[in-house]
Scaffold this motif. Sequence first.
Motif, PDB file in Angstrom:
ATOM      1  N   MET A   1       0.929  -1.102  -0.152  1.00  0.00           N
ATOM      2  CA  MET A   1      -0.010   0.104   0.083  1.00  0.00           C
ATOM      3  C   MET A   1       1.015   1.235  -0.059  1.00  0.00           C
ATOM      4  O   MET A   1       1.328   1.754   1.190  1.00  0.00           O
ATOM      5  CB  MET A   1      -0.854   0.241   1.264  1.00  0.00           C
ATOM      6  N   SER A   2       1.215   1.845  -1.073  1.00  0.00           N
ATOM      7  CA  SER A   2       2.148   2.604  -1.441  1.00  0.00           C
ATOM      8  C   SER A   2       1.724   4.265  -1.907  1.00  0.00           C
ATOM      9  O   SER A   2       2.470   4.954  -1.949  1.00  0.00           O
ATOM     10  CB  SER A   2       3.224   2.191  -2.443  1.00  0.00           C
ATOM     11  N   GLU A  60     -10.676   7.118 -12.764  1.00  0.00           N
ATOM     12  CA  GLU A  60      -9.656   7.456 -13.953  1.00  0.00           C
ATOM     13  C   GLU A  60      -8.425   7.800 -13.284  1.00  0.00           C
ATOM     14  O   GLU A  60      -7.495   7.382 -14.255  1.00  0.00           O
ATOM     15  CB  GLU A  60     -10.537   9.187 -14.291  1.00  0.00           C
ATOM     16  N   ALA A  61      -8.252   8.327 -12.127  1.00  0.00           N
ATOM     17  CA  ALA A  61      -6.915   8.581 -11.473  1.00  0.00           C
ATOM     18  C   ALA A  61      -6.198   7.374 -11.416  1.00  0.00           C
ATOM     19  O   ALA A  61      -5.147   7.282 -11.570  1.00  0.00           O
ATOM     20  CB  ALA A  61      -7.290   9.499 -10.372  1.00  0.00           C
ATOM     21  N   LEU A  62      -6.779   6.180 -10.729  1.00  0.00           N
ATOM     22  CA  LEU A  62      -6.202   4.980 -10.497  1.00  0.00           C
ATOM     23  C   LEU A  62      -5.862   4.431 -12.027  1.00  0.00           C
ATOM     24  O   LEU A  62      -4.817   3.970 -11.955  1.00  0.00           O
ATOM     25  CB  LEU A  62      -7.376   3.994  -9.827  1.00  0.00           C
ATOM     26  N   ALA A  63      -6.807   4.621 -12.813  1.00  0.00           N
ATOM     27  CA  ALA A  63      -6.290   3.969 -14.212  1.00  0.00           C
ATOM     28  C   ALA A  63      -5.268   4.744 -14.742  1.00  0.00           C
ATOM     29  O   ALA A  63      -4.297   3.910 -15.380  1.00  0.00           O
ATOM     30  CB  ALA A  63      -7.476   4.093 -15.164  1.00  0.00           C
ATOM     31  N   ARG A  66      -2.125   3.431 -13.336  1.00  0.00           N
ATOM     32  CA  ARG A  66      -1.897   2.222 -13.498  1.00  0.00           C
ATOM     33  C   ARG A  66      -1.707   1.370 -12.103  1.00  0.00           C
ATOM     34  O   ARG A  66      -0.882   0.606 -12.007  1.00  0.00           O
ATOM     35  CB  ARG A  66      -0.837   1.746 -14.551  1.00  0.00           C
ATOM     36  N   LEU A  67      -2.735   1.673 -11.047  1.00  0.00           N
ATOM     37  CA  LEU A  67      -2.649   0.966  -9.767  1.00  0.00           C
ATOM     38  C   LEU A  67      -3.811   0.224  -9.620  1.00  0.00           C
ATOM     39  O   LEU A  67      -4.847   0.790  -9.799  1.00  0.00           O
ATOM     40  CB  LEU A  67      -2.366   2.066  -8.848  1.00  0.00           C
ATOM     41  N   PRO A  68      -3.743  -0.910  -8.810  1.00  0.00           N
ATOM     42  CA  PRO A  68      -4.703  -1.445  -8.350  1.00  0.00           C
ATOM     43  C   PRO A  68      -5.258  -0.839  -6.918  1.00  0.00           C
ATOM     44  O   PRO A  68      -4.442  -0.049  -6.504  1.00  0.00           O
ATOM     45  CB  PRO A  68      -4.400  -2.953  -8.114  1.00  0.00           C
ATOM     46  N   ALA A  69      -6.525  -0.946  -6.711  1.00  0.00           N
ATOM     47  CA  ALA A  69      -6.916  -0.486  -5.538  1.00  0.00           C
ATOM     48  C   ALA A  69      -6.464  -0.857  -4.360  1.00  0.00           C
ATOM     49  O   ALA A  69      -6.107  -0.005  -3.349  1.00  0.00           O
ATOM     50  CB  ALA A  69      -8.566  -0.701  -5.305  1.00  0.00           C
ATOM     51  N   CYS A 230     -11.721  -4.503  -3.130  1.00  0.00           N
ATOM     52  CA  CYS A 230     -10.828  -4.284  -1.952  1.00  0.00           C
ATOM     53  C   CYS A 230     -11.324  -3.117  -1.042  1.00  0.00           C
ATOM     54  O   CYS A 230     -11.826  -2.174  -1.898  1.00  0.00           O
ATOM     55  CB  CYS A 230      -9.353  -3.705  -2.749  1.00  0.00           C
ATOM     56  N   ALA A 231     -11.341  -3.358   0.252  1.00  0.00           N
ATOM     57  CA  ALA A 231     -11.839  -2.461   1.062  1.00  0.00           C
ATOM     58  C   ALA A 231     -10.788  -1.416   1.583  1.00  0.00           C
ATOM     59  O   ALA A 231      -9.819  -1.461   1.964  1.00  0.00           O
ATOM     60  CB  ALA A 231     -12.253  -3.017   2.328  1.00  0.00           C
TER      61      ALA A 231
END
Length: 492
Positions: A1-2, A60-63, A66-69, A230-231
Amino acid sequence: MSYVLSLDQGTTSSRAIVFAADGSIRAQAQREFRQIFPQPGWVEHDATEIWATQAGVLHEALAKARLPASSLAAIGITNQRETTVVWERASGKPIANAIVWQDRRTADLCEALRREGHEATFAARTGLRLDAYFSGTKLKWLLDHVPGARDRAARGELAFGTIDAWLVWNLTGGKVHCTDASNASRTLLFNIHTATWDDELLRLLDVPRALLPQVVASSGVVGETMLDGCAVPIAGIAGDQQAALFGQACTAPGLAKNTYGTGCFLLLNTGAEAVASRNNLVTTVAWQRNGRLDYALEGSVFIAGAVVQWLRDGLQIIRHAREIEPLAASVPDNGGVYLVPAFAGLGAPHWDPHARGGMFGLTRGTTRAHIARAALEAIAFQSGEVLAAMQRDAGLALAELRVDGGAAANDLLMQFQADLLGVPVIRPKVLETTALGAAYLAGLAVGFWKSDADVAQQWQIDRRFTPTMPRERADALFGEWARAVARVKSEG
C-alpha cells in the motif's frame, strides 16, 4: 500500500489525485460539472452530478496511475465547505438541488435573525457571522420550501450534509453519515467550544436533530469503500481551506496561508485558542486530531479567480484564463482603474451581502489590459484587507504568507501581493495543497506518514516573492482601493 488517494470536490469541478509517500503526484483526473443559476443571487449544484463526477475521476486517476485499489493505504476527502445537501436516507436521492456556498437567497433571513438580537449568540457559539454564506440558513430554506421536508426530517427520513458527508455516504453505500469538525464548524449549528451540535442554534433555525450527521475527527478511519473488491479506508476529512492549511504545513500557531481559488481564503493557525475576532473575521475549527481541536482565524473573499472567469465569459476580453497575466503585464500599472468584484456581496472584513461590483477610474485611454490588471490587483487588495484584520486580531505581525491555489501560479499577482503586504509571499513546489492536506490527514491516521514532522519536511519552496514597492506607494494604492470599495457598499 504505497499511495494515498485524495478526493478534492470543489465548486466547479471534482478531482482525484494519487499521492506517493514523498508527497509527489502520481496521477490526477478532473471533471467539471454544471453551475445552476435559477435566478439572480441563487447558485445551485446537482448533488447526483457531483457524486457521478467524483466517482468517475476516482477510477480515472487510478487508471492513469496504472494502480490497483490494493495499492491505496487510505482515501482523504476535502470539499467545498458550506454547500448544503439534503437527501432521503432510504433512496439516497437528494430532495432538491444543493445550495452552493455562493448563494445569497437567505440574506434576508440572516438580517431578520440579526434584528431579533441573535447575532451575538451565533457568534459566541460558532465563531461565525450571521451570513447567507454558511450552511445553517440554507438548510432552513430547504426545510421551509421543499414540501413535507421538515416533517420527514423530524421522523428521521432525511439526512443533511455538506459535500464531505454526501461523498462519505455514497462511498460507503449509505452505511456512514458523518462530517468532520472542520466542516461542522461552517454550519452555524455547531458549538466550536464544546464540539457538539448546539440545541439552542438548532431551535433558532428550526432544524431537527435527527437530520444531522455524526461529527468525527478530521484524521481517523470513519468507514470503508469497496474498490475492485478491495476495502479501502476513508481516513481523512477536512473542508478545503483547512485542508490547504494542513497541506501547507501550517500546523503551528502563527502560520498563515492564502488559497487563490474561485474565492480567496486566508487562514491563520491559532492553535488550541479560539480567538474571537474584533475585525469581522470568523473563528473556525482548523481540524480535530488526536483528541483535540485546533482553531484558525479565517477571512473569506468571495470573488477572486472568479473575476478572471468573468473577464473571459462575461466581458469576453480574454479567451482563456491563462491570457490574463501577459495581458495585465502589457501595461506598467492599472492606469487609475479599480475593479471591485462584489458580484456576490463583500466578504471579510466588510460583510455586506447587498454590495455589488463596480469599476472606477475609466477614461478614454483605458484598455482591456488596464481592466485585466485591475482585476488581478483586486484579488491582492481584497486579500490584503483580510490579512491586515487578521494581524490586528491575533496581535502579531506575520513574517511571511504561504500561498496556493490556481491563481498562485500567476507571478504578476504574487509579486503585487508581496508588494502590498510588505512581507514575502512563499509559493510551494506542490500547489495542490488542498488535496495534499486531505491526503496527509488520511495517511497520518493509518500510519502511512508517521508524524507532522514527516509532513513538514516534504514542504518545499518553489519561489519566494520579496516586496520591492516603497511602502508609501503601497499605502497610496490601498487608499484608492478603499475609496472604490466605499462606493460599492450598500450604504455607500
